[in-house]
Design an enzyme around this catalytic site. Structure first.
Site, short mmCIF file in Angstrom:
data_model
loop_
_atom_site.label_atom_id
_atom_site.label_comp_id
_atom_site.label_asym_id
_atom_site.label_seq_id
_atom_site.Cartn_x
_atom_site.Cartn_y
_atom_site.Cartn_z
N SER A 1 53.64 -28.70 -1.86
CA SER A 1 54.62 -28.65 -0.53
C SER A 1 54.93 -30.04 -0.26
O SER A 1 54.14 -30.94 -0.15
CB SER A 1 53.97 -27.86 0.50
OG SER A 1 54.84 -27.86 1.64
N TYR B 1 47.32 -25.74 6.85
CA TYR B 1 48.14 -25.45 5.62
C TYR B 1 48.61 -26.79 4.92
O TYR B 1 48.40 -26.87 3.72
CB TYR B 1 49.60 -24.75 6.17
CG TYR B 1 50.49 -24.48 4.87
CD1 TYR B 1 50.14 -23.48 4.05
CD2 TYR B 1 51.64 -25.44 4.78
CE1 TYR B 1 51.24 -23.21 2.81
CE2 TYR B 1 52.43 -25.22 3.69
CZ TYR B 1 52.26 -24.00 2.92
OH TYR B 1 53.05 -24.02 1.72
#
Length: 284
Positions: free
Chosen positions: A176, A189
């Site tokens: 990401s 995360y």
């Protein structure tokens, strides 16, 4: 999309049908060109979002596909299967909770059995939760869910898949933009996504001599069920507007990156690389 998205909220893991607007997975737009004919792919988190777009693209490129998903995501998984089958390809449904080691490993074996082998692994399943104000709000339960879904499961699935992958195979992990430009509300995360980037480069060095390529795709803000299921409502109104392109992306805009990395014709000499699909945010 510069204005963001209408106020809406779901409970995790999130589902496709309630989303406004509908995500574009390439249902009407993606045209294949036989880049993956004869390939067999297992995509975790393949029921919706980026995973669904990748499943559709892979099928239209000629691959048979197995998709992993949580049992409560059955409806989304069946819709994805329908699109794969419309492309004339086999689709194997593999419901499993990847936070459980036995289920994670068995999901690979079920995919291999259903497909008759394995050539491509896409580690795409992930979890985030942005509805918090500070690190103090991250409970041990939250941390455990994020780490086990994003990291432990990837290790278990990949270890088992490597028992079946041979020379010419491809592993593609979903990292990401959060690995490079982390948001404070996504501390746990973002940490897992940075770890996935490291895992990708490290594993590429280990299995390269076996002819197996390992790469990652780093999406930016993409309109998937994870957003209304985990983001505060007020953030959705500006979701993606901070990118240089000024908008969030759609899953269909990410899927071609996976095709590029999976296909022998385009990715045969690409390994240990992270390909950013971020609307202009840098991945370095």
């Amino acid at each position: 999309m510069a204005e963001g998205f209408p106020a809406q909220q779901q409970q995790p893991p999130g589902h496709t049908d309630p989303m406004v607007p509908d995500p574009d997975h390439g249902e009407q737009s993606y045209t294949g060109s036989d880049k993956l004919v004869g390939k067999r792919a297992f995509i975790t988190g393949g029921d919706s979002g980026i995973g669904r777009a990748v499943a559709i693209a892979f099928a239209r490129e000629g691959a048979d596909v197995a998709i992993g998903y949580l049992p409560e995501e059955q409806k989304d998984a069946e819709e994805t299967r329908d699109w794969v089958q419309k492309a004339g390809r086999t689709c194997v449904l593999v419901p499993a909770d990847l936070m459980d080691e036995q289920q994670a490993r068995e999901s690979v074996r079920d995919a291999v059995e259903g497909l008759g082998g394995l050539d491509i692994l896409v580690n795409n399943a992930g979890f985030q939760m942005a509805r918090r104000e500070s690190m103090a709000d991250i409970t041990t339960e939250d941390l455990d869910r994020t780490m086990r879904t994003n990291l432990y499961a990837m290790f278990w699935v990949t270890q088992t898949a490597l028992e079946h992958l041979g020379s010419g195979a491809s592993i593609i992990n979903t990292t990401s933009i959060q690995a490079y430009q982390p948001s404070t509300s996504l501390l746990d995360y973002a940490s897992t996504k940075a770890a996935i980037t490291n895992f990708t480069v490290n594993l590429a060095a280990e299995v390269g001599p076996k002819g197996i390529r390992v790469n990652a795709v780093a999406p930016g803000p993409i309109w998937t069920p994870l957003q209304p299921a985990t983001q505060p409502v007020e953030k959705l109104e500006k979701f993606g507007s901070d990118t240089p392109l000024g908008r969030a992306g759609m899953p269909a805009e990410v899927a071609p990156a996976y095709v590029f990395l999976a296909a022998d014709s385009t990715g045969s000499y690409v390994s240990g690389t992270v390909l950013g699909v971020t609307g202009g945010k840098p991945v370095f």
